[in-house]
Scaffold this motif. Structure first.
Motif, PDB file in Angstrom:
ATOM      1  N   ASN A 270       0.814  -1.370   0.014  1.00 39.63           N
ATOM      2  CA  ASN A 270       0.017  -0.110   0.017  1.00 39.63           C
ATOM      3  C   ASN A 270       0.816   1.199  -0.076  1.00 39.63           C
ATOM      4  OD1 ASN A 270      -2.305  -1.518  -0.002  1.00 39.63           O
ATOM      5  ND2 ASN A 270      -2.498  -1.443   2.244  1.00 39.63           N
ATOM      6  N   GLY A 271       0.209   2.258  -0.883  1.00 42.02           N
ATOM      7  CA  GLY A 271       1.043   3.431  -0.898  1.00 42.02           C
ATOM      8  C   GLY A 271       2.214   3.647  -1.735  1.00 42.02           C
ATOM      9  N   GLN A 272       2.337   2.569  -2.646  1.00 42.02           N
ATOM     10  CA  GLN A 272       3.588   2.462  -3.637  1.00 42.02           C
ATOM     11  C   GLN A 272       3.218   3.156  -4.832  1.00 42.02           C
ATOM     12  OE1 GLN A 272       6.650   1.356  -2.566  1.00 42.02           O
ATOM     13  NE2 GLN A 272       5.375   1.746  -0.733  1.00 42.02           N
ATOM     14  N   GLY A 273       1.791   3.222  -5.267  1.00 39.83           N
ATOM     15  CA  GLY A 273       1.378   3.944  -6.600  1.00 39.83           C
ATOM     16  C   GLY A 273       0.866   3.106  -7.650  1.00 39.83           C
ATOM     17  N   LYS A 274       0.321   1.787  -7.053  1.00 40.89           N
ATOM     18  CA  LYS A 274      -0.316   0.755  -8.216  1.00 40.89           C
ATOM     19  C   LYS A 274      -1.631   1.263  -8.413  1.00 40.89           C
ATOM     20  CE  LYS A 274      -1.398  -2.688  -4.403  1.00 40.89           C
ATOM     21  NZ  LYS A 274      -1.070  -1.571  -3.352  1.00 40.89           N
ATOM     22  N   THR A 275      -2.284   1.632  -7.285  1.00 43.67           N
ATOM     23  CA  THR A 275      -3.770   2.040  -7.909  1.00 43.67           C
ATOM     24  C   THR A 275      -3.649   3.316  -8.612  1.00 43.67           C
ATOM     25  OG1 THR A 275      -4.770   1.005  -6.087  1.00 43.67           O
ATOM     26  CG2 THR A 275      -5.950   2.924  -6.687  1.00 43.67           C
ATOM     27  N   ASN A 276      -2.575   3.994  -8.544  1.00 47.46           N
ATOM     28  CA  ASN A 276      -2.759   5.326  -9.267  1.00 47.46           C
ATOM     29  C   ASN A 276      -2.674   4.945 -10.842  1.00 47.46           C
ATOM     30  OD1 ASN A 276      -2.329   6.653  -7.033  1.00 47.46           O
ATOM     31  ND2 ASN A 276      -0.356   7.181  -7.329  1.00 47.46           N
ATOM     32  N   LEU A 277      -2.129   3.871 -11.150  1.00 53.01           N
ATOM     33  CA  LEU A 277      -1.746   3.510 -12.424  1.00 53.01           C
ATOM     34  C   LEU A 277      -3.313   3.135 -13.087  1.00 53.01           C
ATOM     35  CD1 LEU A 277       1.180   1.110 -12.317  1.00 53.01           C
ATOM     36  CD2 LEU A 277       0.990   3.620 -13.017  1.00 53.01           C
ATOM     37  N   VAL A 278      -4.146   2.210 -12.698  1.00 50.93           N
ATOM     38  CA  VAL A 278      -5.375   1.978 -13.047  1.00 50.93           C
ATOM     39  C   VAL A 278      -6.426   3.053 -12.875  1.00 50.93           C
ATOM     40  CG1 VAL A 278      -5.146  -0.501 -12.903  1.00 50.93           C
ATOM     41  CG2 VAL A 278      -6.060   0.881 -10.909  1.00 50.93           C
ATOM     42  N   GLU A 279      -6.293   3.808 -11.854  1.00 55.01           N
ATOM     43  CA  GLU A 279      -7.098   4.995 -11.831  1.00 55.01           C
ATOM     44  C   GLU A 279      -7.038   5.980 -12.987  1.00 55.01           C
ATOM     45  OE1 GLU A 279      -7.689   8.695  -8.441  1.00 55.01           O
ATOM     46  OE2 GLU A 279      -5.986   7.833  -8.639  1.00 55.01           O
ATOM     47  N   ALA A 280      -5.754   6.220 -13.498  1.00 52.73           N
ATOM     48  CA  ALA A 280      -5.449   7.053 -14.708  1.00 52.73           C
ATOM     49  C   ALA A 280      -6.152   6.512 -15.634  1.00 52.73           C
ATOM     50  CB  ALA A 280      -3.982   7.162 -14.901  1.00 52.73           C
ATOM     51  N   ILE A 281      -6.161   5.124 -16.123  1.00 47.17           N
ATOM     52  CA  ILE A 281      -7.040   4.667 -17.066  1.00 47.17           C
ATOM     53  C   ILE A 281      -8.649   4.808 -16.877  1.00 47.17           C
ATOM     54  CG2 ILE A 281      -7.609   2.362 -18.338  1.00 47.17           C
ATOM     55  CD1 ILE A 281      -4.616   1.682 -17.630  1.00 47.17           C
ATOM     56  N   GLY A 282      -9.161   4.745 -15.546  1.00 51.55           N
ATOM     57  CA  GLY A 282     -10.602   4.799 -15.532  1.00 51.55           C
ATOM     58  C   GLY A 282     -10.735   6.243 -15.493  1.00 51.55           C
ATOM     59  N   TYR A 283      -9.994   7.360 -15.270  1.00 50.98           N
ATOM     60  CA  TYR A 283     -10.177   8.765 -15.502  1.00 50.98           C
ATOM     61  C   TYR A 283     -10.421   8.695 -16.935  1.00 50.98           C
ATOM     62  CZ  TYR A 283     -10.314  13.726 -14.700  1.00 50.98           C
ATOM     63  OH  TYR A 283     -10.608  15.156 -14.696  1.00 50.98           O
ATOM     64  N   LEU A 284      -9.681   8.132 -17.994  1.00 47.04           N
ATOM     65  CA  LEU A 284      -9.568   8.455 -19.341  1.00 47.04           C
ATOM     66  C   LEU A 284     -11.176   7.936 -19.789  1.00 47.04           C
ATOM     67  CD1 LEU A 284      -6.379   7.514 -20.734  1.00 47.04           C
ATOM     68  CD2 LEU A 284      -7.127   9.789 -21.019  1.00 47.04           C
ATOM     69  N   ALA A 285     -11.482   6.989 -19.095  1.00 45.37           N
ATOM     70  CA  ALA A 285     -12.820   6.645 -19.570  1.00 45.37           C
ATOM     71  C   ALA A 285     -14.003   7.139 -19.025  1.00 45.37           C
ATOM     72  CB  ALA A 285     -12.809   4.887 -18.996  1.00 45.37           C
ATOM     73  N   THR A 286     -13.770   7.869 -18.085  1.00 44.42           N
ATOM     74  CA  THR A 286     -15.351   8.253 -17.379  1.00 44.42           C
ATOM     75  C   THR A 286     -14.860   9.757 -16.943  1.00 44.42           C
ATOM     76  OG1 THR A 286     -14.511   7.997 -15.146  1.00 44.42           O
ATOM     77  CG2 THR A 286     -15.800   5.989 -16.233  1.00 44.42           C
TER      78      THR A 286
END
Length: 398
Positions: A32-48
């Motif tokens: 936790n806190g290393q940045g892995k969710t940030n990667l998929v969050e960016a893809i989700g942001y592009l979609a929505t």
């Protein structure tokens, strides 16, 4: 449909990141806190054009930076398109599709579709009605991007109508108010009725997928159902709750009739009491509402069933798979639910998974794996080396 490449500049904890992706299953593993969710969050942001974690854009921009960029190469039916979003907190964001000039972000909706399942989705069952309304409306936009404009129009009209109603509590002449309100009733009903109708059509199509997905996830431990509870007058609301889908004209007339019934209450309270913003999606297990009655495991199964149902519906509609994102969810599921989830999603065109512990991910979902450590994204076989062969350090997690 799949994301072939993701590029970030000053997004969340990343000053810069370049990640090469492929069809099939990809897992990002890191504490936790290393940045892995940030990667998929960016893809989700592009979609929505929104984040599943925060309500505004400011936290998406790395501390000390003025703006952030998210870029992706998206492949669908053998054709590749380049997407770019420039995130400007407090100012208008900008978007680019291919080599075209900058455009409004809304114009890129539909280029990539995602279905996102994350721990926050437990709120679909246990949270406020607004969370379930957002689920419906986000799925509407994923299905047909034009509904993003309708939602925005409705929110603007509602804000203006509420401001007018509040003025009655601040000494505004009530006679003048009653003469003005019908104009706003007309505007709100015109957009609101179409939005309600679209939600009801969506529910009609979604229900069988939800029932099937819950049955599979829970191993047949209950019957899941969705009921729409409207804010219209009793007769029409009861018809809708029974599964009927009235015409747009019938819903419009029902909104006007209900406006007349609650006029005094609206003026006394200073808020709009009729419309899709007051409606509720009720989740049921058998004859009981899931909220307040479902166990923790049943709640997880229902939330997961709703997301998987959305995936199946979009797959059916689009003729191609949306990108499926499973963000840190396996740690929340027992072994049986993990195994059944893996069986249900293994054939998706692209699945992106994040996990703190690699062993939490079922063996059936072992595919490409990246290690994420302090913002460095590296193939598991070469920790510390980015997917393009270079280091990609990031700042502290925000």
């Amino acid at each position: 449909m799949f994301v072939r490449h993701l590029s970030l500049i000053d997004f969340r904890s990343y000053p810069e990141a370049e990640v090469a992706l492929s069809p099939g299953i990809t897992t990002f593993v890191g504490l936790n806190g290393q940045g892995k969710t940030n990667l998929v969050e960016a893809i989700g942001y592009l979609a929505t054009l929104g984040s599943h974690r925060v309500a505004n854009d400011a936290p998406l921009v790395r501390a000390g930076a003025e703006k952030a960029y998210v870029r992706a190469a998206v492949v669908r039916d053998g054709h590749e398109q380049q997407l770019e979003l420039e995130i400007n907190p407090g100012r208008a964001n900008r978007a680019r599709l291919g080599r075209a000039a900058s455009t409004r972000p809304r114009e890129i909706l539909g280029t990539i579709r995602t279905v996102f399942f994350a721990p926050e989705d437990l709120a679909l069952v246990k949270g406020d009605p607004a969370t379930r309304r957002q689920f419906l409306d986000d799925l509407l936009v994923a299905r047909q991007p034009k509904w993003a404009g309708a939602r925005a129009d409705y929110d603007k009209i509602l804000k203006q109508r509420n401001a007018l109603l509040k003025s009655a509590r601040q000494g505004y002449d009530r006679g003048a108010l009653e003469a003005t309100l019908p104009v706003w009733d007309e505007h709100l009903a015109a957009v609101g009725a179409n939005l309600i109708y679209a939600r009801l059509r969506l529910l009609h199509d979604l229900r069988p997928f939800v029932a099937q997905a819950y049955d599979e996830v829970s191993a047949g431990q209950g019957d899941a159902a969705l009921t729409y509870r409207g804010s219209l007058h009793v007769k029409l609301s009861e018809s809708i709750a029974s599964g009927d889908v009235p015409t747009v004209e019938e819903i419009t007339a029902g909104m006007h009739e209900t406006f007349a019934e609650v006029r005094r209450q609206e003026m006394d309270r200073g808020i709009t009491l009729v419309g899709p913003h007051r409606d509720e999606l009720v989740l049921q297990l058998g004859d009981l509402p899931a909220k307040g009655y479902a166990s923790h495991g049943e709640s997880w199964s229902f939330a997961l069933g709703m997301r998987l149902a959305a995936f199946q519906l979009l797959r059916h509609d689009l003729g191609t798979d949306p990108v499926l994102v499973l963000d840190d969810v396996f740690a929340e599921l027992d072994a049986g639910r993990r195994r059944r989830l893996a069986d249900m999603v293994g054939d998706a065109e692209q699945v992106l998974i994040t996990a703190a512990v690699a062993d939490d991910v079922p063996e059936a979902l072992q595919g490409n794996r990246f290690e994420v450590t302090k913002g460095v994204v590296a193939p598991a076989s070469s920790l510390g080396i980015g997917s393009d062969g270079g280091q990609h350090p990031a700042g502290d997690q925000t």
